[in-house]
Design an enzyme around this catalytic site. Structure first.
Site, PDB file in Angstrom:
ATOM      1  N   ALA A 183     -16.866  -5.917  21.439  1.00 56.02           N
ATOM      2  CA  ALA A 183     -17.412  -4.810  21.095  1.00 56.02           C
ATOM      3  C   ALA A 183     -18.230  -4.499  20.114  1.00 56.02           C
ATOM      4  O   ALA A 183     -19.773  -5.858  20.614  1.00 56.02           O
ATOM      5  CB  ALA A 183     -16.309  -4.741  19.884  1.00 56.02           C
ATOM      6  N   PRO A 184     -19.055  -3.277  20.465  1.00 57.77           N
ATOM      7  CA  PRO A 184     -18.291  -2.031  20.276  1.00 57.77           C
ATOM      8  C   PRO A 184     -18.107  -1.751  21.695  1.00 57.77           C
ATOM      9  O   PRO A 184     -17.732  -0.523  21.024  1.00 57.77           O
ATOM     10  CB  PRO A 184     -19.174  -0.886  19.236  1.00 57.77           C
ATOM     11  CG  PRO A 184     -20.861  -1.946  19.430  1.00 57.77           C
ATOM     12  CD  PRO A 184     -20.520  -3.325  19.511  1.00 57.77           C
ATOM     13  N   GLY A 238     -13.065 -16.561  22.736  1.00 62.66           N
ATOM     14  CA  GLY A 238     -14.141 -16.531  23.269  1.00 62.66           C
ATOM     15  C   GLY A 238     -13.739 -17.840  23.228  1.00 62.66           C
ATOM     16  O   GLY A 238     -14.027 -18.300  24.700  1.00 62.66           O
ATOM     17  N   ASP A 255     -21.838 -11.713  25.825  1.00 60.46           N
ATOM     18  CA  ASP A 255     -23.590 -10.832  24.728  1.00 60.46           C
ATOM     19  C   ASP A 255     -22.653 -10.930  23.452  1.00 60.46           C
ATOM     20  O   ASP A 255     -21.983 -10.611  22.817  1.00 60.46           O
ATOM     21  CB  ASP A 255     -22.849  -9.463  24.840  1.00 60.46           C
ATOM     22  CG  ASP A 255     -24.120  -8.722  24.008  1.00 60.46           C
ATOM     23  OD1 ASP A 255     -25.364  -9.054  24.288  1.00 60.46           O
ATOM     24  OD2 ASP A 255     -23.781  -7.840  23.672  1.00 60.46           O
ATOM     25  N   CYS A 310     -29.220  -9.986  20.654  1.00 57.13           N
ATOM     26  CA  CYS A 310     -30.729  -8.523  20.555  1.00 57.13           C
ATOM     27  C   CYS A 310     -31.733 -10.029  19.005  1.00 57.13           C
ATOM     28  O   CYS A 310     -31.728  -9.095  17.761  1.00 57.13           O
ATOM     29  CB  CYS A 310     -29.949  -7.509  19.553  1.00 57.13           C
ATOM     30  SG  CYS A 310     -28.834  -8.073  18.697  1.00 57.13           S
TER      31      CYS A 310
END
Ligand SMILES: C[S@@+](CC[C@H](N)C(=O)[O-])C[C@H]1O[C@@H](n2cnc3c(N)ncnc32)[C@H](O)[C@@H]1O
Length: 384
Positions: A183-184, A238, A255, A310
């Site tokens: 998500a998103p 996760g 991610d 990021c």
């Protein structure tokens, strides 16, 4: 400016102090006057301290880019009937994937193509992923996407660097994929645009973010694709993926949550540098390592995992990859190797500003002429 103090209040406080036993005294004045640093200021202080060491003379340029407006890319929705491509081209935009491939594969002898993959001498890329960007130095902004007659939106606006981890994952026709922290949903949507996936398991621990992801997919994909057996959604931690199964997927995208450097510098809301989230922030490298370990367990032998963030932080990037590989070997008997992404980055060097001298993985550094990123990604191949 001078402040007038009410003497009665002052004496009252002194009396209170005199009659309060020392061990019950609270330093209220200190607590009340403690300087309040906002979360984004704290983020900048933190980045200045760590990244000036990490990047040396590159840091001032990266810093000013991070504080300037971010550049977007328009990920074309292959399921929309609208002819957006012509419109975007008329604005001067180009598809950074296709234009890199055109330059590289000009010599037909070097490339073999089918409808889902272009194999160059050292790297293969999905031509179905199309992402338009304005030229270097052009800071124009995209308009909001339009709906076609079936209600499907024509493109998805995202940091164009976010497409790179998906391209690096290089999903082949008929493969199964796990998107562990989805998500998103920008990268999930990009994965689906490749039109190669046999089965996609979409997971995110946050229920609210997962429902946002599902709403997004509904506005980009035809109804039958969302309801097919091809997609599976879960809201699972996760870090505990091994409870659901191991050695299952051909490809896994990890991610992870991170300090989201750009967001932390400009947004006060939901900022990981707020005091109430200090513990969570300090725990990030551990959480990221656990998530990558799960990815290595979930992928089959010979399969591949892409880890991405990021953030510019070495602690959350290279250190996490190295630590996860070590723990996987020592405690799980899982051996993996880092895949060389040099041929991949040289393909896209005209669009993105890649950090020099990275030992493990690849980093897109924000730059005023190409203000994408930060985006770190590293590809691992499971050997045993
Ligand atoms: C960087 S975001 C993912 C962005 C997404 N891949 C995309 O491209 O739109 C990280 C996500 O990890 C999720 N997350 C955090 N801890 C998690 C965990 N233990 N297990 C699974 N997901 C987790 C967060 O809810 C967040 O949505």
């Amino acid at each position: 400016m001078t402040f007038r103090v009410n003497p009665r209040l002052l004496y009252k406080n002194i009396d209170l102090l005199r009659f309060t036993q020392k061990r019950y005294r609270v330093k209220t004045k200190w607590a009340a006057t403690r300087p309040k640093v906002s979360s984004h200021e704290l983020a900048l202080q933190n980045f200045d301290a760590t990244y000036s060491m990490q990047f040396g003379e590159l840091w001032p340029s990266v810093r000013v880019s991070l504080l300037s407006e971010q550049k977007y890319g328009a990920l074309i929705n292959n399921f929309s009937g609208d002819d957006t491509v012509t419109q975007l081209q008329s604005l001067g935009c180009r598809d950074f994937v296709a234009s890199s491939l055109d330059m590289e594969s000009g010599d037909a002898a070097q490339s073999i193509s089918d409808d889902t993959c272009i194999h160059l001498s050292k790297v293969s890329i999905s031509p179905n992923l199309r992402c338009f960007v304005f030229p270097k130095g052009d800071t124009s902004r995209f308009k909001a996407a339009r709906q076609d007659s079936y209600g499907c939106l024509s493109y998805y606006l995202m940091d164009a660097a976010s497409v790179l981890p998906v391209l690096a994952l290089n999903v082949q026709k008929g493969q199964s994929v796990l998107d562990l922290c989805a998500a998103p949903g920008g990268k999930t949507l990009a994965l689906l645009q490749t039109q190669t996936i046999r089965f996609l398991w979409v997971n995110d621990w946050s229920v609210s973010r997962m429902s946002r992801l599902q709403r997004t997919l509904l506005s980009y994909l035809p109804d039958q694709l969302c309801s097919e057996d091809k997609l599976h959604f879960t809201c699972f931690d996760g870090r505990k993926w091994q409870e659901l199964g191991e050695n299952t997927f051909d490809k896994v995208l990890v991610d992870v949550p991170c300090t989201t450097d750009r967001h932390s510098l400009v947004e006060e809301s939901n900022n990981i540098f707020s005091r109430s989230r200090t513990k969570e922030r300090q725990n990030l490298p551990l959480c990221q390592t656990q998530l990558l370990l799960s990815g290595l367990q979930a992928v089959r032998k010979g399969g591949e995992v892409v880890y991405s963030t990021c953030t510019l932080s070495q602690l959350q990037n290279q250190c996490v990859v190295e630590q996860a590989m070590k723990v996987a070997e020592q405690e799980l008997g899982i051996y993996s190797e880092v895949v060389d992404l040099q041929p991949f980055t040289s393909l896209f060097k005209d669009t993105f500003n890649f950090a020099p001298d990275m030992n493990v993985g690849v980093m897109v550094l924000p730059h005023l002429t190409a203000n994408f990123g930060p985006m770190y990604f590293c590809k691992l191949r499971r050997l045993t």
